[in-house]
Design an enzyme around this catalytic site. Structure first.
Site, PDB file in Angstrom:
ATOM      1  N   TYR A 134      -2.054   2.436  12.274  1.00  0.00           N
ATOM      2  CA  TYR A 134      -1.592   3.716  12.812  1.00  0.00           C
ATOM      3  C   TYR A 134      -2.037   3.954  14.252  1.00  0.00           C
ATOM      4  O   TYR A 134      -2.039   5.080  14.734  1.00  0.00           O
ATOM      5  CB  TYR A 134      -2.105   4.871  11.939  1.00  0.00           C
ATOM      6  CG  TYR A 134      -1.591   4.868  10.517  1.00  0.00           C
ATOM      7  CD1 TYR A 134      -0.584   4.015  10.106  1.00  0.00           C
ATOM      8  CD2 TYR A 134      -2.125   5.736   9.574  1.00  0.00           C
ATOM      9  CE1 TYR A 134      -0.125   4.011   8.807  1.00  0.00           C
ATOM     10  CE2 TYR A 134      -1.662   5.748   8.261  1.00  0.00           C
ATOM     11  CZ  TYR A 134      -0.665   4.871   7.884  1.00  0.00           C
ATOM     12  OH  TYR A 134      -0.215   4.870   6.593  1.00  0.00           O
ATOM     13  N   LYS A 181      -6.254  -6.767   1.618  1.00  0.00           N
ATOM     14  CA  LYS A 181      -5.218  -7.741   1.220  1.00  0.00           C
ATOM     15  C   LYS A 181      -5.538  -9.064   1.902  1.00  0.00           C
ATOM     16  O   LYS A 181      -4.695  -9.685   2.534  1.00  0.00           O
ATOM     17  CB  LYS A 181      -3.834  -7.213   1.611  1.00  0.00           C
ATOM     18  CG  LYS A 181      -2.675  -7.976   0.973  1.00  0.00           C
ATOM     19  CD  LYS A 181      -2.681  -7.920  -0.535  1.00  0.00           C
ATOM     20  CE  LYS A 181      -1.442  -8.655  -1.083  1.00  0.00           C
ATOM     21  NZ  LYS A 181      -1.531  -8.826  -2.566  1.00  0.00           N
ATOM     22  N   ASP A 214      -2.941  -4.141  -4.156  1.00  0.00           N
ATOM     23  CA  ASP A 214      -1.967  -3.985  -5.238  1.00  0.00           C
ATOM     24  C   ASP A 214      -2.673  -3.821  -6.579  1.00  0.00           C
ATOM     25  O   ASP A 214      -2.270  -2.996  -7.410  1.00  0.00           O
ATOM     26  CB  ASP A 214      -0.983  -5.150  -5.270  1.00  0.00           C
ATOM     27  CG  ASP A 214      -1.651  -6.509  -5.135  1.00  0.00           C
ATOM     28  OD1 ASP A 214      -2.845  -6.578  -4.800  1.00  0.00           O
ATOM     29  OD2 ASP A 214      -0.966  -7.531  -5.362  1.00  0.00           O
ATOM     30  N   ASP A 238      -4.503   5.469   2.954  1.00  0.00           N
ATOM     31  CA  ASP A 238      -3.506   6.535   2.937  1.00  0.00           C
ATOM     32  C   ASP A 238      -2.735   6.507   1.623  1.00  0.00           C
ATOM     33  O   ASP A 238      -2.564   7.537   0.953  1.00  0.00           O
ATOM     34  CB  ASP A 238      -2.561   6.339   4.126  1.00  0.00           C
ATOM     35  CG  ASP A 238      -1.662   7.544   4.367  1.00  0.00           C
ATOM     36  OD1 ASP A 238      -1.792   8.551   3.656  1.00  0.00           O
ATOM     37  OD2 ASP A 238      -0.819   7.461   5.281  1.00  0.00           O
ATOM     38  N   ASP A 242      -3.261   9.154  -2.007  1.00  0.00           N
ATOM     39  CA  ASP A 242      -2.188   9.945  -2.618  1.00  0.00           C
ATOM     40  C   ASP A 242      -1.996   9.569  -4.083  1.00  0.00           C
ATOM     41  O   ASP A 242      -1.717  10.432  -4.924  1.00  0.00           O
ATOM     42  CB  ASP A 242      -0.883   9.759  -1.848  1.00  0.00           C
ATOM     43  CG  ASP A 242      -0.815  10.627  -0.600  1.00  0.00           C
ATOM     44  OD1 ASP A 242      -1.787  11.354  -0.334  1.00  0.00           O
ATOM     45  OD2 ASP A 242       0.210  10.576   0.116  1.00  0.00           O
TER      46      ASP A 242
END
Length: 344
Positions: A134, A181, A214, A238, A242
């Site tokens: 970001y 990852k 994942d 992020d 959520d």
């Protein structure tokens, strides 16, 4: 416990509605706190002036001890410069490198999980907040042609990764799970895992684990009781935060903090965003803003008041004295009044 001064940005959509109720709760528990309301930072001002957050606005925020934010975002403003000009400017210029989102199940009826034994989520997602995907580093080649190429850089620095992982260990009760990852993104992944191993060596009393993102997402929706503190990159954190909020009963009651632990300054905001589709209808859930206020108070020497607010929130939800998204029938103002009544 006196002398606390906070700046308030009501923002857009349901932001002013929920912030007004959080301030009513603040007046009930800590009326001595000084409040500076900066209500000109919003989409209307941006549309009229082109200014998202001015230098004068930032100076007023810097002069306070903390910032309470309602929400930023309006469908009438299509330019990404508005949200980036407020949220990302605050994160980068105030170096708010920790995004901290607790996820706690307020009542069993709110959990989407079938197995009662696995519903009791009580964890914190710690997200690196100033690096990652970001940062806006990248570009576009051959734009508007069939060969258009868009590149966004995912940035990880030793300084940034090591300090956010260190924060995760400092707040952990029993375990830190680092999420990445690294099997597909080897360079940043190797840096994250090396910083994680170094931090683990400095905190031998805290257990550690590692999951690929994942698998972490899958585990959050199969057995969230597995987690204490999860630390991840900007984009991964992020998404996971959520997911955790949904498993805890939804975004409406979810608080968050953007922190610089070195200075103690923090930006506190509900996770739900501006929700323009329900703005002005009186059904917005104020608990996310009220819980964010509780986080602010706890971080600035008002632990007893913060705990009282959290207890009151749980009690209102248990009694269904809450908004429709949590199984109640109250308006925004009524739900906040129920919290204040529990405090009394």
């Amino acid at each position: 416990m006196t002398g606390l001064r906070i700046t308030v940005l009501p923002g857009d959509g349901i932001g002013p509605e929920v912030v007004a109720q959080a301030l009513a709760v603040l007046d009930a528990v800590a009326p001595e706190v000084e409040v500076d309301v900066l209500d000109r930072v919003n989409a209307t001002t941006f549309a009229r002036t082109g200014a998202a957050l001015t230098d004068d606005d930032l100076a007023r925020i810097r002069a306070s001890d903390a910032l309470l934010l309602g929400a930023i975002g309006d469908p009438s403003v299509r330019s990404p410069d508005y949200a980036r000009g407020v949220l990302l400017r605050l994160r980068f210029e105030l170096d708010l490198y920790v995004n901290q989102r607790p996820a706690v199940l307020l009542h069993a009826r709110l959990s989407p999980l079938r197995d009662p034994a696995r519903r009791g989520i009580d964890c914190v997602i710690v997200r690196e907040n100033t690096e990652g995907a970001y940062t806006g580093i990248g570009g576009t080649l051959r734009k508007w042609t069939p060969h258009e190429t868009a590149i966004d850089a995912d940035v990880s620095t030793y300084h940034g990764v090591s300090r956010v992982i260190e924060h995760a260990f400092r707040i952990a009760r029993r375990e830190v799970c680092v999420v990445d990852k690294a099997n597909a993104v080897p360079f940043g992944g190797e840096l994250w895992q090396r910083c994680w191993r170094e931090a683990a060596g400095r905190h031998p009393g805290i257990a550690t684990s590692h999951l690929y993102v994942d698998v972490a997402a899958m585990t959050l929706v199969s057995d969230p009781t597995r987690f204490d503190v999860v630390v991840a990159s900007n984009a991964h954190g992020d998404i996971l935060s959520d997911v955790a909020a949904a498993v805890a009963g939804g975004l409406g009651a979810a608080p968050s903090a953007n922190l610089d632990p070195a200075t103690g300054f923090g930006l506190y905001e509900p996770v739900h965003g501006s929700a323009p589709d329900i703005a002005g209808t009186g059904v917005a859930n104020p608990l996310g803003a009220i819980a964010s206020l509780a986080m602010l108070l706890a971080d600035h020497g008002h632990e007893d008041q913060a705990q009282a607010i959290q207890t009151a929130i749980r009690s209102t939800v248990d009694k269904r004295r809450c908004t429709p998204d949590l199984g109640g029938a109250l308006t925004t103002e009524q739900a906040a009044a129920a919290v204040i009544a529990e405090l009394a």
